[in-house]
Design an enzyme around this catalytic site. Structure first.
Site, mmCIF file in Angstrom:
data_model
loop_
_atom_site.group_PDB
_atom_site.id
_atom_site.type_symbol
_atom_site.label_atom_id
_atom_site.label_comp_id
_atom_site.label_asym_id
_atom_site.label_seq_id
_atom_site.Cartn_x
_atom_site.Cartn_y
_atom_site.Cartn_z
ATOM 1 N N SER A 32 32.620 39.246 47.471
ATOM 2 C CA SER A 32 33.461 37.736 47.107
ATOM 3 C C SER A 32 32.184 37.038 47.277
ATOM 4 C CB SER A 32 34.717 37.531 48.508
ATOM 5 O OG SER A 32 35.093 36.433 48.401
ATOM 6 N N LEU A 33 32.854 36.265 45.982
ATOM 7 C CA LEU A 33 32.359 35.039 46.439
ATOM 8 C C LEU A 33 32.629 33.499 47.152
ATOM 9 C CD1 LEU A 33 32.025 34.982 42.298
ATOM 10 C CD2 LEU A 33 30.367 35.731 43.576
ATOM 11 N N SER A 34 33.648 33.928 47.379
ATOM 12 C CA SER A 34 34.425 32.646 48.016
ATOM 13 C C SER A 34 33.432 32.085 49.235
ATOM 14 C CB SER A 34 36.075 33.488 48.589
ATOM 15 O OG SER A 34 36.270 33.505 47.372
ATOM 16 N N LYS A 89 47.338 40.729 49.791
ATOM 17 C CA LYS A 89 48.139 38.767 49.350
ATOM 18 C C LYS A 89 49.576 39.271 49.756
ATOM 19 C CE LYS A 89 44.502 37.269 45.832
ATOM 20 N NZ LYS A 89 44.943 36.726 44.462
ATOM 21 N N ASP A 127 47.286 30.848 43.594
ATOM 22 C CA ASP A 127 46.369 31.588 42.256
ATOM 23 C C ASP A 127 46.850 30.652 40.832
ATOM 24 O OD1 ASP A 127 44.754 33.396 42.865
ATOM 25 O OD2 ASP A 127 46.236 35.005 43.442
ATOM 26 N N ALA A 153 51.196 43.772 34.465
ATOM 27 C CA ALA A 153 53.067 43.275 35.329
ATOM 28 C C ALA A 153 52.586 43.648 36.699
ATOM 29 C CB ALA A 153 53.631 44.900 34.715
ATOM 30 N N GLY A 155 50.173 42.111 40.194
ATOM 31 C CA GLY A 155 50.014 41.112 41.197
ATOM 32 C C GLY A 155 49.817 40.004 40.671
ATOM 33 N N ALA A 156 48.458 40.353 39.964
ATOM 34 C CA ALA A 156 48.028 39.067 39.203
ATOM 35 C C ALA A 156 49.173 38.016 38.082
ATOM 36 C CB ALA A 156 46.505 39.748 38.373
ATOM 37 N N TYR A 248 36.058 37.808 35.113
ATOM 38 C CA TYR A 248 35.044 37.274 35.422
ATOM 39 C C TYR A 248 33.789 38.095 35.990
ATOM 40 C CZ TYR A 248 35.497 36.653 40.963
ATOM 41 O OH TYR A 248 35.987 37.255 41.881
HETATM 42 P P1 NDP Z 1 46.470 45.494 39.596
HETATM 43 O O1 NDP Z 1 46.553 46.876 40.279
HETATM 44 O O2 NDP Z 1 48.176 44.305 40.472
HETATM 45 O O3 NDP Z 1 47.517 45.729 38.216
HETATM 46 C C1 NDP Z 1 46.483 46.194 37.473
HETATM 47 C C2 NDP Z 1 47.666 45.761 35.563
HETATM 48 O O4 NDP Z 1 46.228 45.817 35.277
HETATM 49 C C3 NDP Z 1 48.399 46.717 36.082
HETATM 50 O O5 NDP Z 1 49.816 46.181 35.481
HETATM 51 C C4 NDP Z 1 47.432 47.463 35.133
HETATM 52 O O6 NDP Z 1 48.979 48.271 34.168
HETATM 53 C C5 NDP Z 1 47.047 47.355 33.824
HETATM 54 N N1 NDP Z 1 45.819 48.238 34.231
HETATM 55 C C6 NDP Z 1 44.657 48.769 34.931
HETATM 56 N N2 NDP Z 1 43.849 49.575 34.438
HETATM 57 C C7 NDP Z 1 44.637 49.707 33.144
HETATM 58 C C8 NDP Z 1 44.439 49.682 31.752
HETATM 59 N N3 NDP Z 1 42.912 50.678 31.696
HETATM 60 N N4 NDP Z 1 45.059 49.464 30.222
HETATM 61 C C9 NDP Z 1 45.801 48.867 29.994
HETATM 62 N N5 NDP Z 1 46.359 48.130 31.448
HETATM 63 C C10 NDP Z 1 45.549 48.360 32.457
HETATM 64 O O7 NDP Z 1 46.066 44.155 39.967
HETATM 65 P P2 NDP Z 1 45.230 43.078 40.273
HETATM 66 O O8 NDP Z 1 47.350 42.343 39.295
HETATM 67 O O9 NDP Z 1 45.768 42.263 41.440
HETATM 68 O O10 NDP Z 1 44.524 42.081 39.530
HETATM 69 C C11 NDP Z 1 44.652 42.133 38.084
HETATM 70 C C12 NDP Z 1 43.136 41.431 37.380
HETATM 71 O O11 NDP Z 1 43.380 40.357 37.856
HETATM 72 C C13 NDP Z 1 42.292 42.216 38.351
HETATM 73 O O12 NDP Z 1 41.095 42.094 37.515
HETATM 74 C C14 NDP Z 1 41.237 40.912 39.267
HETATM 75 O O13 NDP Z 1 39.890 40.457 38.631
HETATM 76 C C15 NDP Z 1 41.995 39.786 38.462
HETATM 77 N N6 NDP Z 1 42.052 38.941 39.147
HETATM 78 C C16 NDP Z 1 41.367 36.919 38.832
HETATM 79 C C17 NDP Z 1 41.014 36.259 39.714
HETATM 80 C C18 NDP Z 1 40.649 35.073 39.714
HETATM 81 O O14 NDP Z 1 40.770 34.511 40.320
HETATM 82 N N7 NDP Z 1 39.817 34.784 38.018
HETATM 83 C C19 NDP Z 1 42.591 36.600 40.686
HETATM 84 C C20 NDP Z 1 43.666 37.272 41.039
HETATM 85 C C21 NDP Z 1 43.538 38.933 40.227
HETATM 86 P P3 NDP Z 1 49.734 49.723 35.082
HETATM 87 O O15 NDP Z 1 51.038 48.764 35.265
HETATM 88 O O16 NDP Z 1 50.130 50.833 33.243
HETATM 89 O O17 NDP Z 1 48.843 50.638 36.156
#
Ligand code: NDP
Length: 301
Positions: A32-34, A89, A127, A153, A155-156, A248
């Site tokens: 974590s960078l926080s 979260k 966020d 689809a 959490g993010a 990032y």
């Molecule tokens: P989740 O595990 O809740 O969701 C992951 C999502 O990515 C799903 O929609 C999943 O699809 C999809 N996915 C995973 N692998 C693949 C693949 N190979 N090809 C296509 N789709 C894929 O993760 P989060 O929502 O928590 O996080 C998602 C991203 O957001 C992360 O990379 C995280 O680092 C980034 N993030 C960045 C933040 C920031 O401050 N910059 C803050 C929060 C998150 P499926 O439904 O098909 O499984």
């Protein structure tokens, strides 16, 4: 500055914390960078206000089954604020005493503030603010009045979609690999969309009627690991106005690289990370996020 040690529930059970402590909880947390960006901002705040000399931001590795006990102990130990990252979260949403109105539709909290004089937490989600500010900073304009093509689809993506609708995007089209997860997200968003057109699509076969000039926002984790595919082929979409990739690390994913090669403006999620952090610090200290965000960004450069 030496990196803050990774603390555990065991440390929390046996030691006290002086001054005004803050912390991030996650599992894992070592990456974590926080702590780096928050402690840099606290040091700058202390230059203008001596009270901040006693503030410090720690990090704890807390597995999900230990979260409830950790939250209780952190409140009893006088922690003023917490950040929550993967996988806490959503779990914490049901473990806090109150949830800020803006965080309710997101169903997740990334920032907690202890109630004055109580061992109880209120939850917030910064966020969406971070995404909006990061996108404006990285691509030069906001979400209002813009078509958005959102990828993911999880959490993010849910947080991003709620923010896009709340900020008045002109339409929202969501592409996701697994149709069931996409359908569940669309069902949840439908009541929030009002008159804003909302739809879903298969990123492997995008429909021809997607809007041009959209922000394409990557909220998937595709691109985190070496060898990951891009979540969509940008050449299969109408030319977008820009691509915002929430990832990032690495700084450039296959999707971001394709955008750069096609001459489409692109920014990564570092700005989002900084702005969600600055907003959390504002919730704990009252210092405006606009003031502390540049200090946090400098600490990460
Ligand atoms: P989740 O595990 O809740 O969701 C992951 C999502 O990515 C799903 O929609 C999943 O699809 C999809 N996915 C995973 N692998 C693949 C693949 N190979 N090809 C296509 N789709 C894929 O993760 P989060 O929502 O928590 O996080 C998602 C991203 O957001 C992360 O990379 C995280 O680092 C980034 N993030 C960045 C933040 C920031 O401050 N910059 C803050 C929060 C998150 P499926 O439904 O098909 O499984």
């Amino acid at each position: 500055m030496a990196p803050e040690p990774v603390l555990s529930l065991h440390d929390l059970r046996r030691r006290s914390f002086s001054g005004t402590p803050l912390a991030v909880l996650g599992h894992p947390i070592a990456h974590s960078l926080s702590p780096r960006m928050h402690n840099a901002a606290l040091a700058r705040l202390a230059e203008g206000d001596f009270r901040f000399h006693s503030w410090a931001y720690h990090r704890f590795d807390i597995p999900p089954p230990d979260l409830a006990e950790a939250l209780q102990l952190l409140a009893e130990r006088g922690f003023r604020g917490l950040n929550l990252t993967v996988p806490h979260k959503v779990i914490a949403f049901d473990q806090v005493a109150g949830v800020d109105a803006a965080a309710r539709p997101v169903g997740a909290v990334n920032t907690l503030r202890r109630r004055e004089g109580e061992a109880a937490w209120d939850g917030y989600n910064t966020d969406g603010y971070g995404l909006s500010a990061g996108l404006r900073e990285g691509l030069g304009a906001g979400l209002a009045g813009r078509p958005v093509i959102l990828l993911g689809a999880g959490g993010a993506a849910r947080g991003a979609a709620v923010e896009c609708l709340a900020r008045g995007c002109s339409s929202l089209h969501i592409g996701n690999r697994t149709p069931e997860n996409l359908a569940a997200l669309l069902l949840l968003l439908r009541p929030l969309a009002g008159s804003i057109p909302l739809g879903g699509f298969d990123p492997g076969h995008p429909p021809a009627d997607l809007p041009g000039g959209a922000w394409v926002i990557n909220a998937t984790s595709a691109g985190l690991r070496p060898g990951d595919p891009a979540p969509v082929d940008l050449r299969s979409l109408p030319v977008p106005a820009g691509v915002y990739d929430m990832i990032y690390h690495p700084p450039e994913t296959p999707l971001a690289r394709q955008a750069r090669e096609l001459g489409v403006p692109v920014a990564n999620g570092l700005g989002m990370l900084v702005h969600q952090g600055a907003k959390a610090l504002e919730i704990w200290t009252g210092a405006p996020a606009e003031q502390t965000a540049p200090w946090m960004a400098a600490a990460l450069s």
